[in-house]
Design a protein around this motif. Sequence first.
Motif, PDB file in Angstrom:
ATOM      1  N   PHE A 107      30.416  17.496  48.442  1.00 28.98           N
ATOM      2  CA  PHE A 107      29.025  17.281  48.066  1.00 28.98           C
ATOM      3  C   PHE A 107      28.093  17.789  49.179  1.00 28.98           C
ATOM      4  O   PHE A 107      28.398  17.642  50.366  1.00 28.98           O
ATOM      5  N   PRO A 108      26.950  18.357  48.828  1.00 26.10           N
ATOM      6  CA  PRO A 108      25.963  18.753  49.849  1.00 26.10           C
ATOM      7  C   PRO A 108      25.297  17.528  50.462  1.00 26.10           C
ATOM      8  O   PRO A 108      25.343  16.429  49.888  1.00 26.10           O
ATOM      9  N   PRO A 109      24.665  17.665  51.627  1.00 25.65           N
ATOM     10  CA  PRO A 109      24.039  16.505  52.298  1.00 25.65           C
ATOM     11  C   PRO A 109      22.990  15.793  51.457  1.00 25.65           C
ATOM     12  O   PRO A 109      22.818  14.575  51.599  1.00 25.65           O
ATOM     13  N   SER A 110      22.307  16.503  50.576  1.00 22.65           N
ATOM     14  CA  SER A 110      21.250  15.877  49.776  1.00 22.65           C
ATOM     15  C   SER A 110      21.785  14.853  48.786  1.00 22.65           C
ATOM     16  O   SER A 110      21.028  14.055  48.238  1.00 22.65           O
ATOM     17  N   TYR A 111      23.092  14.865  48.534  1.00 28.22           N
ATOM     18  CA  TYR A 111      23.689  13.915  47.602  1.00 28.22           C
ATOM     19  C   TYR A 111      24.019  12.579  48.274  1.00 28.22           C
ATOM     20  O   TYR A 111      24.335  11.616  47.579  1.00 28.22           O
ATOM     21  N   TYR A 112      24.000  12.531  49.608  1.00 26.23           N
ATOM     22  CA  TYR A 112      24.328  11.310  50.357  1.00 26.23           C
ATOM     23  C   TYR A 112      25.718  10.798  50.032  1.00 26.23           C
ATOM     24  O   TYR A 112      25.979   9.592  50.050  1.00 26.23           O
ATOM     25  N   ALA A 120      30.767   4.491  44.439  1.00 31.71           N
ATOM     26  CA  ALA A 120      29.997   5.569  43.816  1.00 31.71           C
ATOM     27  C   ALA A 120      30.721   6.006  42.550  1.00 31.71           C
ATOM     28  O   ALA A 120      31.952   5.944  42.465  1.00 31.71           O
ATOM     29  N   TRP A 121      29.946   6.422  41.552  1.00 37.82           N
ATOM     30  CA  TRP A 121      30.505   6.856  40.275  1.00 37.82           C
ATOM     31  C   TRP A 121      30.266   8.345  40.107  1.00 37.82           C
ATOM     32  O   TRP A 121      29.125   8.815  40.135  1.00 37.82           O
ATOM     33  N   VAL A 122      31.339   9.080  39.908  1.00 35.66           N
ATOM     34  CA  VAL A 122      31.261  10.531  39.724  1.00 35.66           C
ATOM     35  C   VAL A 122      31.521  10.831  38.258  1.00 35.66           C
ATOM     36  O   VAL A 122      32.617  10.572  37.732  1.00 35.66           O
ATOM     37  N   GLY A 123      30.506  11.341  37.578  1.00 35.64           N
ATOM     38  CA  GLY A 123      30.640  11.718  36.181  1.00 35.64           C
ATOM     39  C   GLY A 123      30.733  13.221  36.038  1.00 35.64           C
ATOM     40  O   GLY A 123      30.889  13.952  37.016  1.00 35.64           O
ATOM     41  N   ILE A 124      30.633  13.696  34.805  1.00 33.36           N
ATOM     42  CA  ILE A 124      30.687  15.136  34.581  1.00 33.36           C
ATOM     43  C   ILE A 124      29.291  15.755  34.583  1.00 33.36           C
ATOM     44  O   ILE A 124      29.172  16.978  34.600  1.00 33.36           O
ATOM     45  N   TRP A 125      28.256  14.921  34.567  1.00 32.48           N
ATOM     46  CA  TRP A 125      26.887  15.437  34.593  1.00 32.48           C
ATOM     47  C   TRP A 125      26.126  15.011  35.835  1.00 32.48           C
ATOM     48  O   TRP A 125      25.143  15.632  36.207  1.00 32.48           O
ATOM     49  N   LYS A 126      26.560  13.929  36.483  1.00 36.92           N
ATOM     50  CA  LYS A 126      25.824  13.427  37.641  1.00 36.92           C
ATOM     51  C   LYS A 126      26.705  12.490  38.454  1.00 36.92           C
ATOM     52  O   LYS A 126      27.796  12.081  38.001  1.00 36.92           O
ATOM     53  N   VAL A 127      26.220  12.158  39.655  1.00 38.56           N
ATOM     54  CA  VAL A 127      26.878  11.184  40.519  1.00 38.56           C
ATOM     55  C   VAL A 127      25.861  10.097  40.843  1.00 38.56           C
ATOM     56  O   VAL A 127      24.682  10.388  41.064  1.00 38.56           O
ATOM     57  N   CYS A 128      26.298   8.835  40.814  1.00 37.08           N
ATOM     58  CA  CYS A 128      25.382   7.710  41.020  1.00 37.08           C
ATOM     59  C   CYS A 128      26.010   6.685  41.957  1.00 37.08           C
ATOM     60  O   CYS A 128      27.236   6.566  42.048  1.00 37.08           O
ATOM     61  N   PHE A 129      25.136   5.940  42.631  1.00 43.24           N
ATOM     62  CA  PHE A 129      25.580   4.794  43.423  1.00 43.24           C
ATOM     63  C   PHE A 129      24.404   3.854  43.627  1.00 43.24           C
ATOM     64  O   PHE A 129      23.241   4.217  43.410  1.00 43.24           O
ATOM     65  N   ASP A 132      25.599  24.749  40.839  1.00 44.08           N
ATOM     66  CA  ASP A 132      26.251  24.043  41.938  1.00 44.08           C
ATOM     67  C   ASP A 132      27.674  24.569  42.116  1.00 44.08           C
ATOM     68  O   ASP A 132      28.536  24.350  41.254  1.00 44.08           O
ATOM     69  N   SER A 133      27.915  25.232  43.231  1.00 46.54           N
ATOM     70  CA  SER A 133      29.233  25.834  43.464  1.00 46.54           C
ATOM     71  C   SER A 133      30.265  24.827  43.942  1.00 46.54           C
ATOM     72  O   SER A 133      31.466  25.113  43.919  1.00 46.54           O
ATOM     73  N   PHE A 134      29.817  23.639  44.368  1.00 44.73           N
ATOM     74  CA  PHE A 134      30.764  22.650  44.891  1.00 44.73           C
ATOM     75  C   PHE A 134      31.453  21.859  43.789  1.00 44.73           C
ATOM     76  O   PHE A 134      32.429  21.145  44.049  1.00 44.73           O
ATOM     77  N   ILE A 135      30.956  21.937  42.562  1.00 46.58           N
ATOM     78  CA  ILE A 135      31.530  21.156  41.461  1.00 46.58           C
ATOM     79  C   ILE A 135      32.954  21.644  41.183  1.00 46.58           C
ATOM     80  O   ILE A 135      33.175  22.839  40.978  1.00 46.58           O
ATOM     81  N   PRO A 136      33.945  20.766  41.167  1.00 45.93           N
ATOM     82  CA  PRO A 136      35.335  21.189  40.910  1.00 45.93           C
ATOM     83  C   PRO A 136      35.525  21.693  39.483  1.00 45.93           C
ATOM     84  O   PRO A 136      34.746  21.377  38.581  1.00 45.93           O
ATOM     85  N   HIS A 137      36.587  22.453  39.304  1.00 43.94           N
ATOM     86  CA  HIS A 137      36.832  23.092  38.003  1.00 43.94           C
ATOM     87  C   HIS A 137      37.040  22.073  36.890  1.00 43.94           C
ATOM     88  O   HIS A 137      36.664  22.319  35.742  1.00 43.94           O
ATOM     89  N   GLU A 138      37.638  20.924  37.205  1.00 35.16           N
ATOM     90  CA  GLU A 138      37.897  19.952  36.147  1.00 35.16           C
ATOM     91  C   GLU A 138      36.610  19.367  35.576  1.00 35.16           C
ATOM     92  O   GLU A 138      36.553  18.982  34.404  1.00 35.16           O
ATOM     93  N   ILE A 139      35.555  19.302  36.386  1.00 34.16           N
ATOM     94  CA  ILE A 139      34.275  18.802  35.880  1.00 34.16           C
ATOM     95  C   ILE A 139      33.594  19.860  35.024  1.00 34.16           C
ATOM     96  O   ILE A 139      33.036  19.559  33.961  1.00 34.16           O
ATOM     97  N   TYR A 140      33.641  21.115  35.477  1.00 32.64           N
ATOM     98  CA  TYR A 140      33.103  22.195  34.650  1.00 32.64           C
ATOM     99  C   TYR A 140      33.831  22.256  33.304  1.00 32.64           C
ATOM    100  O   TYR A 140      33.211  22.434  32.244  1.00 32.64           O
TER     101      TYR A 140
END
Length: 209
Positions: free
Chosen positions: A159-164, A46-55, A77-85
């Motif tokens: 990540f919330p469950p909807s992100y899989y 999976a690829w985690v970017g600063i705007w989205k996550v994809c797989f 989204d409160s789960f996003i870590p500070h470094e991404i914000y």
Amino acid sequence: VSTSHLQLAAFALGTIGWILCTVSMGIVEWRVWHVDNTTIISSGIAWVGIWKVCFISYLYVSPGYREQFCHKFSGYDSFIPHEIYAAQGLLLIAMFMGLLGLAATIFALRNVYMGVTHKTLIAPFFLVGGFFYIFAGLCVLIPVSWNFYSVAHNQSIAFPPSYYMPSSPAVQEAGAAIPVGIVAVILLLLSGMFSLSYRFPMTTNTITK
């Protein structure tokens, strides 16, 4: 013209650095996650970017995405870590500051090559452009270093469950966006130093009898 070769190089390097800064913003591969469960994440990556996550997924997990599934981050989204914000905000600032640096350098070079000899129309713009380049480089350096630190320490994201997505990977590594950002930092800082090194040539008056 003979005194502004470094500043011409600064413009070239600054242009490339600004382009790479912009490119790094759009690359989704900031953090590459390797996961054990391939039920949904079929490739195990999976690829985690600063705007989205994809797989990649061969299951129908989202309308319109049968192979690649992406979920965009939102500002709520409160789960996003500070470094991404931080990366989201600082890279936008860097892109704007770099553009201002290019504009100032272009104006100064235009005056140089058009034969304008007024010190106030050349030297200050090279200096301003240099400060903008350096500020832009630092704005890129902070999120790149911070995200690389998170990768090196295998930090998790809830990540919330909807992100899989699992909350933590088996292994993670730095994606393509980080080396691109590092090159952008180097070029922008070099451009700033070259621009700040400009010295207006001293003019000598000759008296003929």
